[in-house]
Structure formats: C-alpha cells, structure tokens
Design a protein around this motif. Sequence first.
Motif, PDB file in Angstrom:
ATOM      1  N   SER A 239       0.815  -1.216   0.000  1.00 36.21           N
ATOM      2  CA  SER A 239       0.000   0.000   0.000  1.00 36.21           C
ATOM      3  C   SER A 239       0.846   1.263   0.000  1.00 36.21           C
ATOM      4  CB  SER A 239      -0.931   0.010   1.214  1.00 36.21           C
ATOM      5  OG  SER A 239      -0.186   0.158   2.421  1.00 36.21           O
ATOM      6  N   GLN A 240       2.140   1.158   0.297  1.00 34.82           N
ATOM      7  CA  GLN A 240       3.025   2.320   0.333  1.00 34.82           C
ATOM      8  C   GLN A 240       3.634   2.634  -1.028  1.00 34.82           C
ATOM      9  OE1 GLN A 240       5.817   1.067   3.343  1.00 34.82           O
ATOM     10  NE2 GLN A 240       4.544   1.805   5.025  1.00 34.82           N
ATOM     11  N   ILE A 241       3.362   1.796  -2.027  1.00 36.31           N
ATOM     12  CA  ILE A 241       3.969   1.943  -3.353  1.00 36.31           C
ATOM     13  C   ILE A 241       3.097   2.802  -4.258  1.00 36.31           C
ATOM     14  CG2 ILE A 241       4.607   0.657  -5.441  1.00 36.31           C
ATOM     15  CD1 ILE A 241       5.434  -1.638  -3.646  1.00 36.31           C
ATOM     16  N   GLU A 242       3.753   3.633  -5.067  1.00 38.76           N
ATOM     17  CA  GLU A 242       3.076   4.469  -6.059  1.00 38.76           C
ATOM     18  C   GLU A 242       2.016   5.358  -5.410  1.00 38.76           C
ATOM     19  OE1 GLU A 242       3.772   4.754  -9.414  1.00 38.76           O
ATOM     20  OE2 GLU A 242       5.524   3.524  -8.971  1.00 38.76           O
ATOM     21  N   ARG A 243       2.470   6.229  -4.528  1.00 37.05           N
ATOM     22  CA  ARG A 243       1.583   7.150  -3.822  1.00 37.05           C
ATOM     23  C   ARG A 243       1.773   8.568  -4.359  1.00 37.05           C
ATOM     24  NH1 ARG A 243      -0.097   5.413   1.184  1.00 37.05           N
ATOM     25  NH2 ARG A 243      -1.419   7.274   1.063  1.00 37.05           N
ATOM     26  N   ARG A 244       0.725   9.365  -4.261  1.00 36.16           N
ATOM     27  CA  ARG A 244       0.798  10.750  -4.729  1.00 36.16           C
ATOM     28  C   ARG A 244       1.033  11.680  -3.543  1.00 36.16           C
ATOM     29  NH1 ARG A 244      -0.404  13.994  -8.927  1.00 36.16           N
ATOM     30  NH2 ARG A 244      -1.118  12.252 -10.207  1.00 36.16           N
ATOM     31  N   THR A 245       1.992  12.597  -3.710  1.00 39.95           N
ATOM     32  CA  THR A 245       2.248  13.628  -2.725  1.00 39.95           C
ATOM     33  C   THR A 245       2.967  14.777  -3.412  1.00 39.95           C
ATOM     34  OG1 THR A 245       3.240  14.133  -0.559  1.00 39.95           O
ATOM     35  CG2 THR A 245       4.459  12.633  -1.989  1.00 39.95           C
ATOM     36  N   SER A 246       2.713  15.989  -2.978  1.00 45.04           N
ATOM     37  CA  SER A 246       3.351  17.182  -3.555  1.00 45.04           C
ATOM     38  C   SER A 246       3.211  17.225  -5.073  1.00 45.04           C
ATOM     39  CB  SER A 246       4.847  17.231  -3.167  1.00 45.04           C
ATOM     40  OG  SER A 246       5.005  17.240  -1.770  1.00 45.04           O
ATOM     41  N   ASN A 247       2.037  16.791  -5.558  1.00 41.39           N
ATOM     42  CA  ASN A 247       1.723  16.784  -6.994  1.00 41.39           C
ATOM     43  C   ASN A 247       2.578  15.815  -7.801  1.00 41.39           C
ATOM     44  OD1 ASN A 247      -0.333  18.789  -6.794  1.00 41.39           O
ATOM     45  ND2 ASN A 247       1.258  20.375  -6.729  1.00 41.39           N
TER      46      ASN A 247
ATOM     47  N   LEU B  13       6.078   5.724  -0.237  1.00 41.61           N
ATOM     48  CA  LEU B  13       5.794   6.752   0.764  1.00 41.61           C
ATOM     49  C   LEU B  13       5.408   6.059   2.051  1.00 41.61           C
ATOM     50  CD1 LEU B  13       5.271   9.675   1.670  1.00 41.61           C
ATOM     51  CD2 LEU B  13       2.937   9.440   0.778  1.00 41.61           C
ATOM     52  N   LYS B  14       6.242   6.232   3.068  1.00 43.18           N
ATOM     53  CA  LYS B  14       5.914   5.673   4.375  1.00 43.18           C
ATOM     54  C   LYS B  14       6.174   6.729   5.449  1.00 43.18           C
ATOM     55  CE  LYS B  14      10.205   2.908   4.213  1.00 43.18           C
ATOM     56  NZ  LYS B  14      10.736   1.526   4.407  1.00 43.18           N
TER      57      LYS B  14
ATOM     58  N   ARG C 162      13.714  18.610 -10.934  1.00 40.58           N
ATOM     59  CA  ARG C 162      12.587  19.383 -10.403  1.00 40.58           C
ATOM     60  C   ARG C 162      11.854  18.633  -9.303  1.00 40.58           C
ATOM     61  NH1 ARG C 162       9.572  22.068 -15.724  1.00 40.58           N
ATOM     62  NH2 ARG C 162      11.370  23.294 -16.459  1.00 40.58           N
ATOM     63  N   LYS C 163      11.785  17.332  -9.454  1.00 40.62           N
ATOM     64  CA  LYS C 163      10.988  16.529  -8.526  1.00 40.62           C
ATOM     65  C   LYS C 163      11.583  16.514  -7.121  1.00 40.62           C
ATOM     66  CE  LYS C 163       8.755  11.988  -8.182  1.00 40.62           C
ATOM     67  NZ  LYS C 163       8.579  10.656  -8.823  1.00 40.62           N
ATOM     68  N   LEU C 164      12.876  16.261  -6.999  1.00 41.87           N
ATOM     69  CA  LEU C 164      13.482  16.126  -5.673  1.00 41.87           C
ATOM     70  C   LEU C 164      13.357  17.395  -4.828  1.00 41.87           C
ATOM     71  CD1 LEU C 164      16.698  13.984  -6.265  1.00 41.87           C
ATOM     72  CD2 LEU C 164      14.515  13.275  -5.290  1.00 41.87           C
ATOM     73  N   PRO C 165      13.664  18.597  -5.360  1.00 43.79           N
ATOM     74  CA  PRO C 165      13.493  19.794  -4.531  1.00 43.79           C
ATOM     75  C   PRO C 165      12.062  19.984  -4.030  1.00 43.79           C
ATOM     76  CG  PRO C 165      14.843  20.291  -6.446  1.00 43.79           C
ATOM     77  CD  PRO C 165      14.284  18.923  -6.664  1.00 43.79           C
ATOM     78  N   ALA C 166      11.087  19.643  -4.868  1.00 41.53           N
ATOM     79  CA  ALA C 166       9.691  19.769  -4.449  1.00 41.53           C
ATOM     80  C   ALA C 166       9.369  18.792  -3.326  1.00 41.53           C
ATOM     81  CB  ALA C 166       8.773  19.520  -5.641  1.00 41.53           C
ATOM     82  N   LEU C 167       9.844  17.569  -3.441  1.00 40.92           N
ATOM     83  CA  LEU C 167       9.567  16.561  -2.414  1.00 40.92           C
ATOM     84  C   LEU C 167      10.253  16.894  -1.098  1.00 40.92           C
ATOM     85  CD1 LEU C 167       9.925  13.271  -4.519  1.00 40.92           C
ATOM     86  CD2 LEU C 167       7.824  14.518  -3.947  1.00 40.92           C
ATOM     87  N   LEU C 168      11.447  17.461  -1.180  1.00 40.82           N
ATOM     88  CA  LEU C 168      12.206  17.773   0.031  1.00 40.82           C
ATOM     89  C   LEU C 168      11.609  18.921   0.825  1.00 40.82           C
ATOM     90  CD1 LEU C 168      15.775  17.324  -1.431  1.00 40.82           C
ATOM     91  CD2 LEU C 168      14.882  16.109   0.560  1.00 40.82           C
ATOM     92  N   GLN C 169      10.678  19.650   0.256  1.00 39.21           N
ATOM     93  CA  GLN C 169      10.010  20.714   1.000  1.00 39.21           C
ATOM     94  C   GLN C 169       9.092  20.166   2.076  1.00 39.21           C
ATOM     95  OE1 GLN C 169       8.062  23.506  -1.611  1.00 39.21           O
ATOM     96  NE2 GLN C 169       9.924  23.901  -2.800  1.00 39.21           N
TER      97      GLN C 169
END
Length: 233
Positions: free
Chosen positions: A35-43, A49-50, A67-74
Amino acid sequence: MTAKSSTSSSAQKIGTLNEGDLHLSLKLFYADDPSQIERRTSNYIVDVLKHDQIVEIQTRGFGALRRKLPALLQTHNVTLVHPVAIRKTIVKSTEDGGYSRRLSPKKGIVHDVFDELVSLPTMLDVDGMQLDVVLVHEEEFRRFDKRRAWRRRGWVIVERRLVEVVSTRTFCSSMQLLLELFPNLPNQFTTEDLAVETRGNRSLAQKAAYFLRESNSIHVVAKRGNTLVYERC
C-alpha cells in the motif's frame, strides 16, 4: 539479503517479462507493505511513501529528478536509491526458444554512482536528502535483433531483474562520499589519485572530481600542466 520479488521463475521466456522488473522489485524491497507503493504527494507520484519518508528509485538518468526532488524535500525526507550490479548474469534467448546464461566479467563498484551524480551535484547536501547505493546481483535479459544495438552485435537488453540485494551503502552528504569512497587521498591530489579507487577508470574519476568540486567538497589549488590539483574543502 534475498530480494522481495514480484517476478516468476527465471525460466520465463525473454520478451514476456514485466517492464521495469528491477525497479518494481526494489520498491517492494523498500516498502513495508504494497500500500506504500506508487503514492501521490506534492503533486508527484512517488515510488514509496511511508510516514514522512519518500523513497525514489532511479536505475539511471538522475537528471530527470532535477525538479521533482526539490519539491519533495520541502515536505518530506527523501531517500534516492540507485542499484549497482556487482554481479550480473546475462540471459540470452536461443533459436530453439530457450535461453542461455553466463556470468558477466564486469563487476560494478559503489563509485559507479558518480556516473549519475554529475546530474545532481548539489542535491545530496540538502537537508533531508539521503542516497542509498544498493549493491545487487541482477539478471540482464537480452534478445537478438539485427536492426538494433549494433554495439552489442545485435543483442538488445530487454529487462533487468533483481536476484538479490547484497548490501547497501548509505550517504547523507557529498563529504561523506569523499571520505568513505576515497579514504587514502594525499593532502593534494589529482584525478589520477581518485582513479586508484575507481579501478583505474579515469572517466569515472573525472566525474567524481566534477561532482565533488561542484558540491564544494574539494577545490582546485594548482595546475600541473593540464592536470588540476585538488584539496579537500
């Protein structure tokens, strides 16, 4: 460590493998449950995602994450996972519909990650960022296609399959990479010194020098002919 795998027996015929098997197997290895695989977060859709931890698995092409990593790290801590095959079994289709297997003489090393890190030279020093270099035994499936892949004499890579996770090296800063992967450097050094740890691979040593220089772990202090001389920062 044996991998948690979604694949069937290695006798499965080449050409019918699930796309991205290595990638999927590593997602299952890192996830506590599917259930933690292929989750949506930060668009974005993330691999795992756990709680407050995101795991992004990238077998190649780190530049796609600029672009993706800086957005996720916020909003989350992020572990970037990169597999390196220290043992590889090459599986080829045969004319009778079967397959042949042989062990590749090429053995990867942790330093191979610099091939990809040159695309993200400063990202590892961002708060919340972690790099896992996963050393694996993998199977590489190939089929013959005379119209393609001339460099491999017509053999096309169809799939990479995870056999086993051998070990994992975790890094949380560029300086840690420098100290752990190049432990025997003199006070001043060149890419020739770096190449001692990369099994004589000068191209890889040059990429390591670029990454370490751009991440402010080393700096240029002199030049000997056309050769740059470095020191740790």
